[in-house]
Design an enzyme around this catalytic site. Structure first.
Site, PDB file in Angstrom:
ATOM      1  N   ASP A   9       0.973  -1.375  -0.058  1.00  0.00           N
ATOM      2  CA  ASP A   9       0.251  -0.132  -0.231  1.00  0.00           C
ATOM      3  C   ASP A   9       1.067   1.148   0.240  1.00  0.00           C
ATOM      4  OD1 ASP A   9      -2.598   1.529   0.510  1.00  0.00           O
ATOM      5  OD2 ASP A   9      -1.600   1.839   2.410  1.00  0.00           O
ATOM      6  N   CYS A  72      -3.962  -0.961  -1.935  1.00  0.00           N
ATOM      7  CA  CYS A  72      -3.887   0.017  -2.085  1.00  0.00           C
ATOM      8  C   CYS A  72      -5.331   0.418  -3.519  1.00  0.00           C
ATOM      9  CB  CYS A  72      -3.010   0.365  -2.420  1.00  0.00           C
ATOM     10  SG  CYS A  72      -3.176   2.587  -2.977  1.00  0.00           S
ATOM     11  N   GLU A 151      -5.966   9.293   9.574  1.00  0.00           N
ATOM     12  CA  GLU A 151      -4.612   8.820   9.929  1.00  0.00           C
ATOM     13  C   GLU A 151      -4.442  10.217  10.865  1.00  0.00           C
ATOM     14  OE1 GLU A 151      -1.714   9.055   6.711  1.00  0.00           O
ATOM     15  OE2 GLU A 151      -2.757   7.770   5.675  1.00  0.00           O
ATOM     16  N   CYS A 183     -11.107   3.535  -0.451  1.00  0.00           N
ATOM     17  CA  CYS A 183     -10.083   3.414  -0.146  1.00  0.00           C
ATOM     18  C   CYS A 183      -9.933   2.687   0.901  1.00  0.00           C
ATOM     19  CB  CYS A 183     -10.139   5.052   0.491  1.00  0.00           C
ATOM     20  SG  CYS A 183      -8.834   5.507   0.624  1.00  0.00           S
ATOM     21  N   HIS A 185      -8.534   3.564   3.851  1.00  0.00           N
ATOM     22  CA  HIS A 185      -9.057   4.392   5.347  1.00  0.00           C
ATOM     23  C   HIS A 185     -10.164   4.674   5.887  1.00  0.00           C
ATOM     24  CE1 HIS A 185      -4.840   5.485   4.579  1.00  0.00           C
ATOM     25  NE2 HIS A 185      -4.499   6.555   5.479  1.00  0.00           N
TER      26      HIS A 185
HETATM   27  N1  DGL Z   1      -3.867   3.868   0.580  1.00  0.00           N
HETATM   28  C1  DGL Z   1      -4.665   4.593  -0.638  1.00  0.00           C
HETATM   29  C2  DGL Z   1      -5.497   4.289  -1.655  1.00  0.00           C
HETATM   30  O1  DGL Z   1      -6.681   3.280  -0.807  1.00  0.00           O
HETATM   31  C3  DGL Z   1      -5.624   6.229   0.410  1.00  0.00           C
HETATM   32  C4  DGL Z   1      -3.991   6.629   0.832  1.00  0.00           C
HETATM   33  C5  DGL Z   1      -3.533   7.393  -0.141  1.00  0.00           C
HETATM   34  O2  DGL Z   1      -3.934   8.459  -0.753  1.00  0.00           O
HETATM   35  O3  DGL Z   1      -2.078   6.925  -0.354  1.00  0.00           O
HETATM   36  O4  DGL Z   1      -6.605   4.569  -2.015  1.00  0.00           O
END
Ligand code: DGL
Length: 265
Positions: A9, A72, A151, A183, A185
């Protein structure tokens, strides 16, 4: 088979996928790479995301992993073809599992997708869903402030609720009955998202769905690890600041993060 599952990720977020793999595949070992030196991916271009992702895949392959999970959403949206083109091992993305789950859940055929700017711009979810059912109406919204709020640990603050109302209002107005959390998060914001969208809107957690897909792929290729239990050891690599990764990682994963190393790619 005893090789580990390679997961990567842009940073911490992919730990939501790792957490689900721990639950669903407790015998498997994980080698995780968080590209914390280049975080966030969600604001970057296709070329840059692809370049970073290819480098990480080569690194994970050298660690002897048996499958690569692109945890990711931004990397899955932009780099997946390039990655699959060069991999000799299976590569699991987070988009298709999420799309399939949305199709299973929607009754009124109106599906909302939220994600980073990069993910929404790529139209990856729209393409994956339309391929499966062209009658689904899809409504998308990028929510670039959500990842930094998570975060910061602000998952139940008033300001986060206000921002969620702003982002999600248009999707609510369209009466979507299913919302894909596109996403890494966003699963941590489920409570606030449900407060805004209402309890009847089903949320698709791509982390959960991806772990199901990892099990399916490993099973199909006869790569599942038989037994492991106490001997299972996980390994984490980051491109910057391991201490910060360990402390922020606690928001994403219950297990203590040990065995972490900084590497420059
Ligand atoms: N891991 C990213 C996603 O799932 C979110 C954080 C980023 O923008 O790097 O798109």
């Amino acid at each position: 088979m005893n090789g580990a599952i390679g997961v990567f990720d842009s940073g911490f977020g992919g730990l939501t996928v790792v957490s689900e793999i721990f639950k669903q595949l407790p015998d498997e070992e994980i080698v995780y790479f968080g590209d914390t030196a280049h975080l966030p991916y969600g604001t970057k271009s296709r070329d840059t995301i692809t370049r970073f992702s290819l480098r990480i895949m080569e690194f994970l392959k050298k660690q002897g992993v048996k499958v690569i999970v692109v945890a990711c959403n931004s990397a899955s949206s932009h780099a997946i073809d390039a990655l699959r083109g060069r991999a000799v091992i299976p590569v699991v993305d987070v988009i298709n599992p999420g799309a399939r789950a949305a199709l299973r859940l929607t009754k009124n055929k109106k599906v909302g997708i939220i994600g980073t700017t990069a993910t929404i711009r790529s139209k990856s979810y729209e393409k994956a869903i339309s391929k499966l059912d062209s009658e689904i109406k899809i409504f998308t919204k990028s929510c670039p402030l959500f990842a930094p709020l998570v975060e910061e640990g602000w998952i139940d603050k008033q300001v986060t609720l206000l921002i969620a109302k702003e982002y999600l209002g248009p999707l609510k107005d369209e009466k979507v009955d299913t919302l894909v959390l596109g996403c890494t998060h966003y699963p941590l914001l489920k409570k606030i998202i449900t407060r805004v969208m209402g309890v009847n809107v089903k949320l698709v957690d791509s982390a959960e769905e991806t772990a199901v897909e990892v099990r399916r792929v490993l099973n199909e290729k006869n790569l599942l690890r038989k037994g492991g239990g106490e001997t299972v050891k996980h390994k984490y690599f980051v491109s910057d600041d391991p201490e910060k990764f360990v402390s922020l990682g606690r928001n994403f994963i219950e297990k203590e993060i040990r065995n972490i190393e900084k590497v420059e790619l």
